[in-house]
Scaffold this motif. Structure first.
Motif, mmCIF file in Angstrom:
data_model
loop_
_atom_site.group_PDB
_atom_site.id
_atom_site.type_symbol
_atom_site.label_atom_id
_atom_site.label_comp_id
_atom_site.label_asym_id
_atom_site.label_seq_id
_atom_site.Cartn_x
_atom_site.Cartn_y
_atom_site.Cartn_z
ATOM 1 N N GLU A 10 5.882 15.818 16.741
ATOM 2 C CA GLU A 10 6.231 14.700 17.611
ATOM 3 C C GLU A 10 7.118 13.740 16.836
ATOM 4 N N LYS A 11 7.965 13.054 17.550
ATOM 5 C CA LYS A 11 8.783 12.030 16.917
ATOM 6 C C LYS A 11 7.923 10.814 16.612
ATOM 7 N N SER A 12 8.274 10.134 15.546
ATOM 8 C CA SER A 12 7.568 8.914 15.179
ATOM 9 C C SER A 12 7.961 7.800 16.144
ATOM 10 N N ASP A 13 6.947 7.162 16.739
ATOM 11 C CA ASP A 13 7.238 6.063 17.651
ATOM 12 C C ASP A 13 6.917 4.728 16.981
ATOM 13 N N GLU A 14 7.013 3.659 17.753
ATOM 14 C CA GLU A 14 6.806 2.326 17.193
ATOM 15 C C GLU A 14 5.381 2.137 16.701
ATOM 16 N N ARG A 15 4.412 2.732 17.393
ATOM 17 C CA ARG A 15 3.011 2.622 16.981
ATOM 18 C C ARG A 15 2.792 3.274 15.621
ATOM 19 N N ASP A 16 3.354 4.461 15.422
ATOM 20 C CA ASP A 16 3.223 5.144 14.134
ATOM 21 C C ASP A 16 3.868 4.345 13.007
ATOM 22 N N ARG A 17 5.032 3.792 13.273
ATOM 23 C CA ARG A 17 5.711 2.984 12.250
ATOM 24 C C ARG A 17 4.914 1.729 11.924
ATOM 25 N N LEU A 18 4.305 1.113 12.934
ATOM 26 C CA LEU A 18 3.496 -0.087 12.701
ATOM 27 C C LEU A 18 2.230 0.250 11.907
ATOM 28 N N ILE A 19 1.621 1.383 12.203
ATOM 29 C CA ILE A 19 0.444 1.819 11.449
ATOM 30 C C ILE A 19 0.820 2.056 9.990
ATOM 31 N N GLU A 20 1.946 2.735 9.741
ATOM 32 C CA GLU A 20 2.387 2.971 8.367
ATOM 33 C C GLU A 20 2.674 1.652 7.654
ATOM 34 N N TYR A 21 3.311 0.719 8.353
ATOM 35 C CA TYR A 21 3.628 -0.580 7.762
ATOM 36 C C TYR A 21 2.366 -1.330 7.361
ATOM 37 N N LYS A 22 1.378 -1.366 8.259
ATOM 38 C CA LYS A 22 0.140 -2.081 7.960
ATOM 39 C C LYS A 22 -0.616 -1.421 6.806
ATOM 40 N N ALA A 23 -0.613 -0.095 6.766
ATOM 41 C CA ALA A 23 -1.306 0.608 5.688
ATOM 42 C C ALA A 23 -0.620 0.360 4.345
ATOM 43 N N TYR A 24 0.709 0.364 4.333
ATOM 44 C CA TYR A 24 1.420 0.047 3.096
ATOM 45 C C TYR A 24 1.124 -1.379 2.650
ATOM 46 N N LYS A 25 1.012 -2.281 3.591
ATOM 47 C CA LYS A 25 0.722 -3.673 3.261
ATOM 48 C C LYS A 25 -0.650 -3.800 2.603
ATOM 49 N N VAL A 26 -1.645 -3.097 3.129
ATOM 50 C CA VAL A 26 -2.993 -3.147 2.555
ATOM 51 C C VAL A 26 -3.002 -2.561 1.146
ATOM 52 N N SER A 27 -2.370 -1.408 0.966
ATOM 53 C CA SER A 27 -2.379 -0.779 -0.358
ATOM 54 C C SER A 27 -1.547 -1.572 -1.362
ATOM 55 N N TYR A 28 -0.451 -2.162 -0.918
ATOM 56 C CA TYR A 28 0.366 -2.986 -1.805
ATOM 57 C C TYR A 28 -0.412 -4.222 -2.244
ATOM 58 N N LEU A 29 -1.153 -4.833 -1.331
ATOM 59 C CA LEU A 29 -1.970 -5.985 -1.671
ATOM 60 C C LEU A 29 -3.040 -5.605 -2.694
ATOM 61 N N ALA A 30 -3.653 -4.442 -2.516
ATOM 62 C CA ALA A 30 -4.662 -3.987 -3.481
ATOM 63 C C ALA A 30 -4.040 -3.755 -4.856
ATOM 64 N N LEU A 31 -2.871 -3.145 -4.891
ATOM 65 C CA LEU A 31 -2.203 -2.902 -6.162
ATOM 66 C C LEU A 31 -1.779 -4.205 -6.828
ATOM 67 N N MET A 32 -1.283 -5.137 -6.041
ATOM 68 C CA MET A 32 -0.854 -6.420 -6.602
ATOM 69 C C MET A 32 -2.046 -7.287 -7.004
ATOM 70 N N THR A 33 -3.228 -6.996 -6.512
ATOM 71 C CA THR A 33 -4.435 -7.662 -6.980
ATOM 72 C C THR A 33 -4.909 -7.049 -8.287
ATOM 73 N N LEU A 34 -4.765 -5.722 -8.409
ATOM 74 C CA LEU A 34 -5.167 -5.041 -9.633
ATOM 75 C C LEU A 34 -4.218 -5.316 -10.801
ATOM 76 N N ALA A 35 -2.931 -5.473 -10.533
ATOM 77 C CA ALA A 35 -1.939 -5.614 -11.603
ATOM 78 C C ALA A 35 -2.192 -6.842 -12.481
ATOM 79 N N PRO A 36 -2.394 -8.039 -11.925
ATOM 80 C CA PRO A 36 -2.672 -9.175 -12.815
ATOM 81 C C PRO A 36 -3.971 -9.013 -13.597
ATOM 82 N N LEU A 37 -4.979 -8.419 -12.962
ATOM 83 C CA LEU A 37 -6.231 -8.170 -13.664
ATOM 84 C C LEU A 37 -6.014 -7.218 -14.840
ATOM 85 N N TRP A 38 -5.245 -6.177 -14.616
ATOM 86 C CA TRP A 38 -4.933 -5.197 -15.655
ATOM 87 C C TRP A 38 -4.149 -5.872 -16.792
#
Length: 141
Positions: free
Chosen positions: A60-88
């Motif tokens: 199936e082609k990627s629609d707006e919902r799929d792109r929004l889900i990917e965006y939100k998931a990247y945001k969550v993982s990026y926030l987790a990584l940016m929280t770990l980086a200063p601690l590290w």
């Protein structure tokens, strides 16, 4: 289950198994060859699963919902990584000089474990958002 959700399961399961492997063998002896072997097995499992999903499912082609889900998931993982980086960095700058554990903080095994964990968080978030939907967002048709 949608085509994108099936592909996400294929990304998530090897990462989750990789995280379990790291947690179980954390104190064991590791070699650089086993590190590259683990990454290679992860890549091969994901490719084989994507091929099987492509054969048995209609792409199936990627629609707006799929792109929004990917965006939100990247945001969550990026926030987790940016929280770990200063601690590290704090551990390396402040705590490590007074300890003998500097090698553990800079080991390739720890870096790959963090990578596996952040990627598992990203794909897990995608799976949750596929299942629960996108509350609080508006997706136009």
């Amino acid at each position: 289950m949608s085509y994108r959700e099936k592909l996400t399961w294929g990304q998530f399961m090897p990462l989750a198994l990789g995280c379990v492997y790291y947690l179980r063998s954390w104190r064991g002896s590791h070699t650089l060859l086993s590190l590259f072997g683990s990454i290679l097995v992860l890549i091969i499992l994901q490719i084989v699963y994507a091929i099987l999903v492509g054969i048995f499912s209609k792409p199936e082609k990627s629609d707006e919902r799929d792109r929004l889900i990917e965006y939100k998931a990247y945001k969550v993982s990026y926030l987790a990584l940016m929280t770990l980086a200063p601690l590290w960095l704090w551990m390396l700058a402040v705590a490590a000089p007074f300890s003998y554990k500097v090698g553990q903080l800079t080991s390739p095994w720890l870096i790959v474990a963090v990578w596996f964990g952040v990627e598992a968080l990203r794909t897990g978030t995608q799976l949750v958002l596929h299942r629960t939907g996108l509350s609080g967002t508006r997706v136009s048709a």
